[in-house]
Design a protein around this motif. Structure first.
Motif, PDB file in Angstrom:
ATOM      1  N   VAL A 212       0.858  -1.186   0.000  1.00 25.41           N
ATOM      2  CA  VAL A 212       0.000   0.000   0.000  1.00 25.41           C
ATOM      3  C   VAL A 212       0.895   1.238   0.000  1.00 25.41           C
ATOM      4  CG1 VAL A 212      -1.620   1.356   1.377  1.00 25.41           C
ATOM      5  CG2 VAL A 212      -1.974  -1.104   1.100  1.00 25.41           C
ATOM      6  N   THR A 226      -4.639  -1.212   6.311  1.00 24.59           N
ATOM      7  CA  THR A 226      -3.682  -1.979   5.517  1.00 24.59           C
ATOM      8  C   THR A 226      -3.648  -3.425   5.977  1.00 24.59           C
ATOM      9  OG1 THR A 226      -2.330  -0.019   5.062  1.00 24.59           O
ATOM     10  CG2 THR A 226      -1.244  -2.157   4.876  1.00 24.59           C
ATOM     11  N   ILE A 234       3.513  -1.001   3.994  1.00 24.15           N
ATOM     12  CA  ILE A 234       2.842   0.276   3.803  1.00 24.15           C
ATOM     13  C   ILE A 234       3.913   1.346   3.665  1.00 24.15           C
ATOM     14  CG2 ILE A 234       2.567   0.589   6.311  1.00 24.15           C
ATOM     15  CD1 ILE A 234       0.038   2.212   5.721  1.00 24.15           C
TER      16      ILE A 234
END
Length: 283
Positions: A212, A226, A234
Motif C-alpha cells: 500500500v 492496511t 505500507i
C-alpha cells in the motif's frame, strides 16, 4: 463479489469530482480554478446509518465495499447482498443490505455505539477498539529501494484529480512484478484507502501480493486498514505517528515513511526491504 449490483450503482447521476469556480489571484486578476468537490456520504446498513464521511463523490461503490471490509463490518465482499447509491439534496446514501450473519454481527455492535464519528474510527465504542490489532500479516511481497522509488513516482503520476485540484489524497497498490498501479483518490485520506480496499476486493486482488502506497501521513487507522487488506508493506510520503509504528510492528507490517524518491526510512520489520539482493536484518 463480482456481481452487477456493485457495478450498476456508480451509473446514477452523481455530483462531479471537481468543479470550476471563480477566484482572484494575488495580483487581483479574476480567473477560474478547478476545485475538488466533497459532500456528505452516509453508509447505511440494513436501513441504519452507521457512519457519515465527507468524501469525493467518485468511486463510491469502492468506498462502500472497502469501508465495510476495513472496519470489520463484513469479512468478505460476498456478505453484501445488495448495494445501492442514492443521491439526495443533502448528500449521498450508500445503502447496503447484508446477509444474515454479518447483519447479526453489526446489530450486536450497534447496540453499544455512542454516536457518529469522524474519519477512520466509525462505530468504535471503546478505547480498546480504537487501537485494535488485526491478525498479523504473515506472508507478503518484499520491495527493493528502487521499487519503492518506482512506486512513489507511479502514484504521483497517477493522481489525476490532484493534478487538477491540488487538494486530494491518494492510495495505491503496488505489485513488484507489475508496472501498473491501482489508485484511488479522495479529499479524505481514509476514504482514499477504503476506496482502494474496495477496488482490490472487487477485482479479486489479494493484499499479500503487493504494498500500500500513500501520499499522506501514516496514522494508526491507515495501518489497521492496511492489515485488513492483508498487505505486509505500507509506504507513506509523510512521517508516521508513534502509535502507527507500534501497531505496524505488532501486526507484522513493514512501515516505510518519509519516502521521497529513493530516500526513505523504515520503522518496522525491515526484512521485507531487500537491498543488494538480500533482506535487511531485523532491528
Amino acid at each position: 463479489m463480482h456481481g452487477s449490483q456493485f457495478e450498476v450503482g456508480d451509473r446514477v447521476s452523481l455530483p462531479p469530482a471537481s468543479v470550476a469556480l471563480p477566484r482572484h489571484n494575488s495580483r487581483g486578476v479574476r480567473d477560474v480554478r478547478i476545485i475538488a468537490e466533497e459532500c456528505p456520504v452516509a453508509l447505511v446498513y440494513d436501513g441504519t446509518t452507521v457512519a457519515v464521511v465527507m468524501a469525493t463523490p467518485a468511486d463510491l461503490t469502492d468506498l462502500a465495499l472497502g469501508f465495510s471490509l476495513t472496519e470489520g463490518i463484513i469479512h468478505d465482499s460476498s456478505e453484501v447482498e445488495e448495494l445501492t447509491i442514492i443521491p439526495g439534496p443533502d448528500g449521498i446514501e450508500l445503502r447496503l443490505w447484508l446477509r444474515r450473519d454479518p447483519g447479526r454481527r453489526l446489530k450486536e455492535r450497534r447496540r453499544q455505539l455512542v454516536g457518529p464519528t469522524g474519519c477512520g474510527l466509525c462505530g468504535i465504542d471503546s478505547l480498546r477498539q480504537a487501537v485494535r490489532l488485526l491478525r498479523p500479516v504473515r506472508h507478503s511481497a518484499g520491495l527493493t529501494p528502487q521499487q519503492i522509488g518506482e512506486a512513489i513516482a507511479t502514484l504521483t503520476h497517477s493522481q489525476t484529480l490532484n493534478h487538477q485540484t491540488h487538494a486530494t489524497h491518494a492510495a495505491g497498490f503496488f505489485t513488484p512484478d507489475n508496472k501498473s498501479m491501482m489508485v484511488r483518490e479522495d479529499v479524505g485520506r481514509h476514504n482514499a484507502l477504503d476506496k482502494l480496499a474496495g477496488a482490490l476486493a472487487a477485482d479479486g486482488t489479494f493484499g499479500f501480493g503487493g504494498a500500500v502506497i500513500l501520499t499522506s501521513r501514516i496514522s494508526v487507522e491507515m495501518v489497521q486498514k492496511t492489515a485488513a487488506i492483508g498487505a505486509g508493506v505500507i509506504v507513506g510520503m509523510s512521517a508516521p505517528t508513534a502509535l502507527a509504528v507500534r501497531t505496524a510492528a505488532a501486526s507484522g507490517i513493514t512501515l516505510v515513511g518519509i519516502a521521497r524518491g529513493s530516500e526513505f526510512e523504515i520503522f518496522s520489520h525491515p526484512t521485507r526491504i531487500i537491498n543488494d539482493g538480500s533482506p535487511r536484518e531485523e532491528a
